[in-house]
Design a protein around this motif. Structure first.
Motif, PDB file in Angstrom:
ATOM      1  N   GLY A  57      47.527  26.029   3.630  1.00 45.64           N
ATOM      2  CA  GLY A  57      47.983  24.676   3.347  1.00 45.64           C
ATOM      3  C   GLY A  57      48.382  24.477   1.898  1.00 45.64           C
ATOM      4  N   VAL A  58      48.743  25.553   1.227  1.00 47.06           N
ATOM      5  CA  VAL A  58      49.077  25.519  -0.194  1.00 47.06           C
ATOM      6  C   VAL A  58      50.518  25.973  -0.379  1.00 47.06           C
ATOM      7  N   ASN A  59      51.243  25.267  -1.227  1.00 44.29           N
ATOM      8  CA  ASN A  59      52.591  25.669  -1.564  1.00 44.29           C
ATOM      9  C   ASN A  59      52.671  25.788  -3.090  1.00 44.29           C
ATOM     10  N   PRO A  60      52.552  27.014  -3.628  1.00 44.70           N
ATOM     11  CA  PRO A  60      52.539  27.154  -5.091  1.00 44.70           C
ATOM     12  C   PRO A  60      53.867  26.806  -5.750  1.00 44.70           C
ATOM     13  N   TRP A  61      54.937  26.635  -4.983  1.00 43.70           N
ATOM     14  CA  TRP A  61      56.239  26.278  -5.536  1.00 43.70           C
ATOM     15  C   TRP A  61      56.466  24.771  -5.497  1.00 43.70           C
ATOM     16  N   SER A  62      55.489  24.031  -5.013  1.00 44.23           N
ATOM     17  CA  SER A  62      55.599  22.586  -4.926  1.00 44.23           C
ATOM     18  C   SER A  62      55.415  21.972  -6.310  1.00 44.23           C
ATOM     19  N   THR A  63      56.064  20.844  -6.544  1.00 45.11           N
ATOM     20  CA  THR A  63      55.900  20.162  -7.829  1.00 45.11           C
ATOM     21  C   THR A  63      54.530  19.508  -7.944  1.00 45.11           C
ATOM     22  N   SER A  64      53.843  19.327  -6.825  1.00 39.22           N
ATOM     23  CA  SER A  64      52.515  18.723  -6.856  1.00 39.22           C
ATOM     24  C   SER A  64      51.410  19.763  -6.689  1.00 39.22           C
ATOM     25  N   TYR A  65      51.729  21.053  -6.841  1.00 36.75           N
ATOM     26  CA  TYR A  65      50.738  22.112  -6.700  1.00 36.75           C
ATOM     27  C   TYR A  65      49.730  22.020  -7.826  1.00 36.75           C
ATOM     28  N   ASN A  66      48.459  21.965  -7.491  1.00 30.39           N
ATOM     29  CA  ASN A  66      47.391  21.855  -8.473  1.00 30.39           C
ATOM     30  C   ASN A  66      46.272  22.823  -8.086  1.00 30.39           C
ATOM     31  N   PRO A  67      46.289  24.034  -8.649  1.00 26.09           N
ATOM     32  CA  PRO A  67      45.280  25.013  -8.248  1.00 26.09           C
ATOM     33  C   PRO A  67      43.864  24.625  -8.651  1.00 26.09           C
ATOM     34  N   ALA A  68      43.706  23.727  -9.605  1.00 28.34           N
ATOM     35  CA  ALA A  68      42.376  23.331 -10.052  1.00 28.34           C
ATOM     36  C   ALA A  68      41.864  22.091  -9.322  1.00 28.34           C
ATOM     37  N   ARG A  69      42.573  21.650  -8.298  1.00 25.27           N
ATOM     38  CA  ARG A  69      42.206  20.431  -7.589  1.00 25.27           C
ATOM     39  C   ARG A  69      40.792  20.514  -6.999  1.00 25.27           C
ATOM     40  N   ASP A  70      40.458  21.641  -6.419  1.00 24.58           N
ATOM     41  CA  ASP A  70      39.155  21.791  -5.772  1.00 24.58           C
ATOM     42  C   ASP A  70      38.148  22.525  -6.653  1.00 24.58           C
ATOM     43  N   PHE A  71      38.432  22.649  -7.938  1.00 21.33           N
ATOM     44  CA  PHE A  71      37.538  23.358  -8.847  1.00 21.33           C
ATOM     45  C   PHE A  71      36.276  22.546  -9.095  1.00 21.33           C
ATOM     46  N   ARG A  72      35.156  23.230  -9.053  1.00 14.74           N
ATOM     47  CA  ARG A  72      33.873  22.598  -9.361  1.00 14.74           C
ATOM     48  C   ARG A  72      33.170  23.476 -10.388  1.00 14.74           C
ATOM     49  N   SER A  73      32.831  22.913 -11.519  1.00 11.85           N
ATOM     50  CA  SER A  73      32.188  23.663 -12.586  1.00 11.85           C
ATOM     51  C   SER A  73      30.747  23.992 -12.227  1.00 11.85           C
ATOM     52  N   GLU A  74      30.282  25.112 -12.765  1.00 12.15           N
ATOM     53  CA  GLU A  74      28.885  25.496 -12.558  1.00 12.15           C
ATOM     54  C   GLU A  74      27.998  24.928 -13.653  1.00 12.15           C
ATOM     55  N   LYS A  75      28.604  24.306 -14.673  1.00 11.71           N
ATOM     56  CA  LYS A  75      27.852  23.744 -15.782  1.00 11.71           C
ATOM     57  C   LYS A  75      28.056  22.237 -15.819  1.00 11.71           C
ATOM     58  N   THR A  76      27.082  21.557 -16.395  1.00  6.44           N
ATOM     59  CA  THR A  76      27.214  20.111 -16.563  1.00  6.44           C
ATOM     60  C   THR A  76      28.041  19.828 -17.804  1.00  6.44           C
ATOM     61  N   ARG A  77      28.477  18.602 -17.940  1.00  7.03           N
ATOM     62  CA  ARG A  77      29.256  18.210 -19.109  1.00  7.03           C
ATOM     63  C   ARG A  77      28.445  18.403 -20.383  1.00  7.03           C
ATOM     64  N   GLU A  78      27.148  18.099 -20.319  1.00 12.63           N
ATOM     65  CA  GLU A  78      26.278  18.236 -21.486  1.00 12.63           C
ATOM     66  C   GLU A  78      26.147  19.706 -21.902  1.00 12.63           C
ATOM     67  N   GLN A  79      26.061  20.622 -20.926  1.00  6.12           N
ATOM     68  CA  GLN A  79      25.968  22.045 -21.248  1.00  6.12           C
ATOM     69  C   GLN A  79      27.248  22.531 -21.934  1.00  6.12           C
ATOM     70  N   VAL A  80      28.378  22.118 -21.426  1.00  2.29           N
ATOM     71  CA  VAL A  80      29.655  22.519 -22.011  1.00  2.29           C
ATOM     72  C   VAL A  80      29.791  21.950 -23.412  1.00  2.29           C
ATOM     73  N   LEU A  81      29.418  20.702 -23.590  1.00  2.00           N
ATOM     74  CA  LEU A  81      29.495  20.070 -24.903  1.00  2.00           C
ATOM     75  C   LEU A  81      28.588  20.776 -25.909  1.00  2.00           C
ATOM     76  N   ALA A  82      27.372  21.116 -25.496  1.00  7.02           N
ATOM     77  CA  ALA A  82      26.441  21.813 -26.385  1.00  7.02           C
ATOM     78  C   ALA A  82      26.977  23.205 -26.740  1.00  7.02           C
ATOM     79  N   GLU A  83      27.564  23.891 -25.775  1.00  6.00           N
ATOM     80  CA  GLU A  83      28.139  25.213 -26.022  1.00  6.00           C
ATOM     81  C   GLU A  83      29.308  25.121 -27.006  1.00  6.00           C
ATOM     82  N   TYR A  84      30.136  24.102 -26.828  1.00  7.28           N
ATOM     83  CA  TYR A  84      31.270  23.897 -27.738  1.00  7.28           C
ATOM     84  C   TYR A  84      30.783  23.621 -29.155  1.00  7.28           C
ATOM     85  N   GLN A  85      29.804  22.732 -29.289  1.00  4.25           N
ATOM     86  CA  GLN A  85      29.313  22.385 -30.616  1.00  4.25           C
ATOM     87  C   GLN A  85      28.642  23.575 -31.293  1.00  4.25           C
TER      88      GLN A  85
END
Length: 125
Positions: A57-85
Motif C-alpha cells: 500500500g506504499v507508492n514511493p513515487w507519490s508526492t505524499s509519500y512519507n516513510p517516517a509516517r509510522d515511525f515510533r521512537s524507542e526513546k522518550t523526548r526527555e532522553q533525546v534532549l538529555a543526549e543532545y545536551q
C-alpha cells in the motif's frame, strides 16, 4: 606591428574558443542526450518491486509519500534532549573551523568520533 600581432592573437583565441565549446550543453541550449540507457535490472525485477509496493500500500513515487509516517521512537523526548545536551559541546567542537583537531588534541587517549543520524552518511566535498 605590435597592434597587428595582438589582433591576430585575439582572432586565433576567438577561433579556438568556439571549437572548445562545440558539443557541450550551455544554459540556453536545448539539447537531447542520445546516450543509450542501459538498465542494471531486468524488467521482471522492476515489476516484482512494484508489486511489493502495491501489496504494502506504499507508492514511493507519490508526492505524499512519507516513510517516517509510522515511525515510533524507542526513546522518550526527555532522553533525546538529555543526549543532545550532553553531546552539544563535542559536536560544536568537531564541526568547528578546525574540524575538531584542537578538541581532539586536548582529549588525547579519548576516542572522538562524529555522530550521524540513523541512515545518514557523511559526504566529502
Amino acid at each position: 606591428m605590435n597592434r597587428k600581432s595582438t589582433i591576430a592573437a585575439l582572432i586565433a583565441i576567438a577561433a579556438t574558443t568556439g571549437s572548445a565549446f562545440a558539443g557541450t550543453s550551455l544554459a540556453g541550449d536545448i539539447s537531447i542526450d542520445d546516450t543509450p540507457f542501459t538498465s542494471t535490472r531486468t524488467r521482471a525485477e522492476v515489476q516484482a518491486e512494484l508489486a511489493e509496493f502495491k501489496q504494502a500500500g506504499v507508492n514511493p513515487w507519490s508526492t505524499s509519500y512519507n516513510p517516517a509516517r509510522d515511525f515510533r521512537s524507542e526513546k522518550t523526548r526527555e532522553q533525546v534532549l538529555a543526549e543532545y545536551q550532553a553531546s552539544r559541546d563535542s559536536v560544536a567542537a568537531i564541526t568547528s573551523e578546525d574540524s575538531g583537531s584542537a578538541y581532539a588534541a586536548a582529549r588525547k587517549g579519548v576516542e572522538v568520533s562524529p555522530r550521524f543520524a540513523v541512515g545518514a552518511t557523511p559526504t566529502v566535498r
